[in-house]
Scaffold this motif. Sequence first.
Motif, PDB file in Angstrom:
ATOM      1  N   ALA A   1       0.856  -1.185   0.000  1.00  0.00           N
ATOM      2  CA  ALA A   1       0.000   0.000   0.000  1.00  0.00           C
ATOM      3  C   ALA A   1       0.892   1.235   0.000  1.00  0.00           C
ATOM      4  CB  ALA A   1      -0.920   0.007   1.221  1.00  0.00           C
ATOM      5  N   SER A   2       0.596   2.177  -0.890  1.00  0.00           N
ATOM      6  CA  SER A   2       1.423   3.373  -0.995  1.00  0.00           C
ATOM      7  C   SER A   2       0.606   4.511  -1.591  1.00  0.00           C
ATOM      8  CB  SER A   2       2.653   3.097  -1.874  1.00  0.00           C
ATOM      9  OG  SER A   2       2.254   2.658  -3.160  1.00  0.00           O
ATOM     10  N   ILE A   3       1.140   5.716  -1.488  1.00  0.00           N
ATOM     11  CA  ILE A   3       0.560   6.883  -2.146  1.00  0.00           C
ATOM     12  C   ILE A   3       1.466   7.257  -3.309  1.00  0.00           C
ATOM     13  CG2 ILE A   3      -0.033   9.324  -1.911  1.00  0.00           C
ATOM     14  CD1 ILE A   3      -0.724   8.823   0.990  1.00  0.00           C
ATOM     15  N   ILE A   4       0.887   7.335  -4.504  1.00  0.00           N
ATOM     16  CA  ILE A   4       1.663   7.644  -5.708  1.00  0.00           C
ATOM     17  C   ILE A   4       0.932   8.696  -6.532  1.00  0.00           C
ATOM     18  CG2 ILE A   4       2.641   5.306  -5.830  1.00  0.00           C
ATOM     19  CD1 ILE A   4       0.629   4.745  -8.125  1.00  0.00           C
ATOM     20  N   LYS A   5       1.649   9.313  -7.462  1.00  0.00           N
ATOM     21  CA  LYS A   5       1.011  10.183  -8.450  1.00  0.00           C
ATOM     22  C   LYS A   5       0.151   9.318  -9.357  1.00  0.00           C
ATOM     23  CE  LYS A   5       2.138  13.287 -12.295  1.00  0.00           C
ATOM     24  NZ  LYS A   5       3.246  13.846 -13.112  1.00  0.00           N
ATOM     25  N   VAL A   6      -1.023   9.810  -9.739  1.00  0.00           N
ATOM     26  CA  VAL A   6      -1.919   9.017 -10.583  1.00  0.00           C
ATOM     27  C   VAL A   6      -1.135   8.528 -11.809  1.00  0.00           C
ATOM     28  CG1 VAL A   6      -2.837  11.051 -11.796  1.00  0.00           C
ATOM     29  CG2 VAL A   6      -4.178   8.942 -11.713  1.00  0.00           C
ATOM     30  N   PRO A   7      -1.150   7.220 -12.106  1.00  0.00           N
ATOM     31  CA  PRO A   7      -0.239   6.645 -13.099  1.00  0.00           C
ATOM     32  C   PRO A   7      -0.445   7.101 -14.537  1.00  0.00           C
ATOM     33  CG  PRO A   7      -1.099   4.942 -11.640  1.00  0.00           C
ATOM     34  CD  PRO A   7      -1.888   6.173 -11.372  1.00  0.00           C
ATOM     35  N   SER A   8      -1.656   7.510 -14.902  1.00  0.00           N
ATOM     36  CA  SER A   8      -1.902   7.844 -16.300  1.00  0.00           C
ATOM     37  C   SER A   8      -2.997   8.891 -16.421  1.00  0.00           C
ATOM     38  CB  SER A   8      -2.320   6.590 -17.084  1.00  0.00           C
ATOM     39  OG  SER A   8      -3.610   6.149 -16.667  1.00  0.00           O
ATOM     40  N   ALA A   9      -3.022   9.555 -17.576  1.00  0.00           N
ATOM     41  CA  ALA A   9      -4.068  10.548 -17.850  1.00  0.00           C
ATOM     42  C   ALA A   9      -5.429   9.880 -17.933  1.00  0.00           C
ATOM     43  CB  ALA A   9      -3.750  11.288 -19.149  1.00  0.00           C
ATOM     44  N   ASP A  10      -5.469   8.660 -18.478  1.00  0.00           N
ATOM     45  CA  ASP A  10      -6.742   7.941 -18.578  1.00  0.00           C
ATOM     46  C   ASP A  10      -7.318   7.663 -17.186  1.00  0.00           C
ATOM     47  OD1 ASP A  10      -6.774   7.929 -21.311  1.00  0.00           O
ATOM     48  OD2 ASP A  10      -5.968   5.894 -21.514  1.00  0.00           O
ATOM     49  N   MET A  11      -6.442   7.280 -16.244  1.00  0.00           N
ATOM     50  CA  MET A  11      -6.927   7.012 -14.886  1.00  0.00           C
ATOM     51  C   MET A  11      -7.365   8.306 -14.205  1.00  0.00           C
ATOM     52  SD  MET A  11      -5.122   4.969 -11.713  1.00  0.00           S
ATOM     53  CE  MET A  11      -4.891   3.476 -12.681  1.00  0.00           C
ATOM     54  N   ALA A  12      -6.631   9.394 -14.457  1.00  0.00           N
ATOM     55  CA  ALA A  12      -7.024  10.687 -13.897  1.00  0.00           C
ATOM     56  C   ALA A  12      -8.409  11.080 -14.398  1.00  0.00           C
ATOM     57  CB  ALA A  12      -6.001  11.755 -14.274  1.00  0.00           C
ATOM     58  N   GLN A  13      -8.656  10.840 -15.682  1.00  0.00           N
ATOM     59  CA  GLN A  13      -9.968  11.157 -16.239  1.00  0.00           C
ATOM     60  C   GLN A  13     -11.042  10.288 -15.606  1.00  0.00           C
ATOM     61  OE1 GLN A  13     -10.337  10.743 -20.467  1.00  0.00           O
ATOM     62  NE2 GLN A  13     -12.524  11.118 -20.474  1.00  0.00           N
ATOM     63  N   ALA A  14     -10.757   9.000 -15.476  1.00  0.00           N
ATOM     64  CA  ALA A  14     -11.751   8.085 -14.908  1.00  0.00           C
ATOM     65  C   ALA A  14     -12.113   8.480 -13.477  1.00  0.00           C
ATOM     66  CB  ALA A  14     -11.222   6.650 -14.948  1.00  0.00           C
ATOM     67  N   LEU A  15     -11.125   8.967 -12.717  1.00  0.00           N
ATOM     68  CA  LEU A  15     -11.353   9.353 -11.326  1.00  0.00           C
ATOM     69  C   LEU A  15     -11.750  10.830 -11.186  1.00  0.00           C
ATOM     70  CD1 LEU A  15      -8.411   7.461  -9.587  1.00  0.00           C
ATOM     71  CD2 LEU A  15     -10.851   6.923  -9.408  1.00  0.00           C
TER      72      LEU A  15
ATOM     73  N   GLU B   1      -8.274 -10.354 -17.263  1.00  0.00           N
ATOM     74  CA  GLU B   1      -7.985  -9.034 -16.713  1.00  0.00           C
ATOM     75  C   GLU B   1      -9.255  -8.194 -16.750  1.00  0.00           C
ATOM     76  OE1 GLU B   1      -4.364  -6.116 -17.474  1.00  0.00           O
ATOM     77  OE2 GLU B   1      -5.909  -5.861 -19.017  1.00  0.00           O
ATOM     78  N   ILE B   2      -9.628  -7.649 -15.607  1.00  0.00           N
ATOM     79  CA  ILE B   2     -10.801  -6.786 -15.516  1.00  0.00           C
ATOM     80  C   ILE B   2     -10.350  -5.403 -15.063  1.00  0.00           C
ATOM     81  CG2 ILE B   2     -13.054  -6.401 -14.447  1.00  0.00           C
ATOM     82  CD1 ILE B   2     -13.330  -9.346 -14.021  1.00  0.00           C
ATOM     83  N   ALA B   3     -10.552  -4.410 -15.917  1.00  0.00           N
ATOM     84  CA  ALA B   3     -10.284  -3.017 -15.561  1.00  0.00           C
ATOM     85  C   ALA B   3     -11.628  -2.355 -15.294  1.00  0.00           C
ATOM     86  CB  ALA B   3      -9.548  -2.311 -16.692  1.00  0.00           C
ATOM     87  N   GLU B   4     -11.808  -1.827 -14.101  1.00  0.00           N
ATOM     88  CA  GLU B   4     -13.114  -1.281 -13.747  1.00  0.00           C
ATOM     89  C   GLU B   4     -12.993   0.058 -13.043  1.00  0.00           C
ATOM     90  OE1 GLU B   4     -15.086  -4.011 -11.155  1.00  0.00           O
ATOM     91  OE2 GLU B   4     -13.837  -3.537  -9.429  1.00  0.00           O
ATOM     92  N   THR B   5     -13.999   0.889 -13.271  1.00  0.00           N
ATOM     93  CA  THR B   5     -14.171   2.131 -12.522  1.00  0.00           C
ATOM     94  C   THR B   5     -15.405   1.961 -11.656  1.00  0.00           C
ATOM     95  OG1 THR B   5     -13.223   3.419 -14.336  1.00  0.00           O
ATOM     96  CG2 THR B   5     -14.449   4.635 -12.662  1.00  0.00           C
ATOM     97  N   VAL B   6     -15.264   2.275 -10.374  1.00  0.00           N
ATOM     98  CA  VAL B   6     -16.335   2.077  -9.397  1.00  0.00           C
ATOM     99  C   VAL B   6     -16.931   3.434  -9.037  1.00  0.00           C
ATOM    100  CG1 VAL B   6     -16.933   1.124  -7.132  1.00  0.00           C
ATOM    101  CG2 VAL B   6     -15.121   0.046  -8.511  1.00  0.00           C
ATOM    102  N   TYR B   7     -18.277   3.499  -9.020  1.00  0.00           N
ATOM    103  CA  TYR B   7     -18.982   4.755  -8.764  1.00  0.00           C
ATOM    104  C   TYR B   7     -19.831   4.664  -7.502  1.00  0.00           C
ATOM    105  CZ  TYR B   7     -17.814   5.844 -13.619  1.00  0.00           C
ATOM    106  OH  TYR B   7     -17.138   6.072 -14.794  1.00  0.00           O
TER     107      TYR B   7
END
Length: 244
Positions: A107-121, A210-216
Amino acid sequence: MVDGITEKQKEVVDYILRKIKDEGLLPGDKLDTEIAIAKNIGITRATVREATRILIEQQRIYRVKGSGLFVGSIGKSNHSGRFHALSPFDYQAQKKGYKGIRKVITASIIKVPSADMAQALRIKNSDQVYKIVRLMCFDDIPVALEQCHLPVSMFSSMEFSKLEISKYSYIEQITGKKVQRRDQHLNAINLTNPEQINLLKLKENDAVLEIAETVYLDDGSPCEVNIALINTHLLQLRQNTERN
């Protein structure tokens, strides 16, 4: 482009898309404010707001509350409300005569890994996320490996041990909201990462899902991006629509 779009709205849409193209803007880059756009082309802010809503629905741009508009990815939205979901983990474990075990590996705190993930979140490219690697087991038999990414801005503190009991219950406890929907993309892959192979106790090039999911949450806000590797020989999938 869109049924029912007005000429003024189309003018705004064309202006934004042309600016992205001409300036070579990439996913996650910041756009002008709606006020600036309205001033630049002499159109009301209300019209600009309607036009940006259209582009947000198309995922061409996205909005970060308090920060403005950002360039999104080009593609169709996948918010149909239907998704493939893992059957309740503990139920499947018990059905097979095992106990469902969840182990937080790192478990760690990191910079968001990608622009796509930033958009999703719906966060900025410079924002931070919690990255939690969690192994799901039937007793001591690994069945799934998760990489969970949760925005630090939503969770000011995190007791990682709680994620070894129930991730969704803990998210709901912190936010005071219900986990409502998961948008998922499924892909069959062959394992090549030595660490993943070791944790899942599989062999190189073994097939997994592999399942990539965004949770709302129930207010529509995204709370997690999760990338899970599933050994479907042990953990089966079922069709679901929504979590009540």
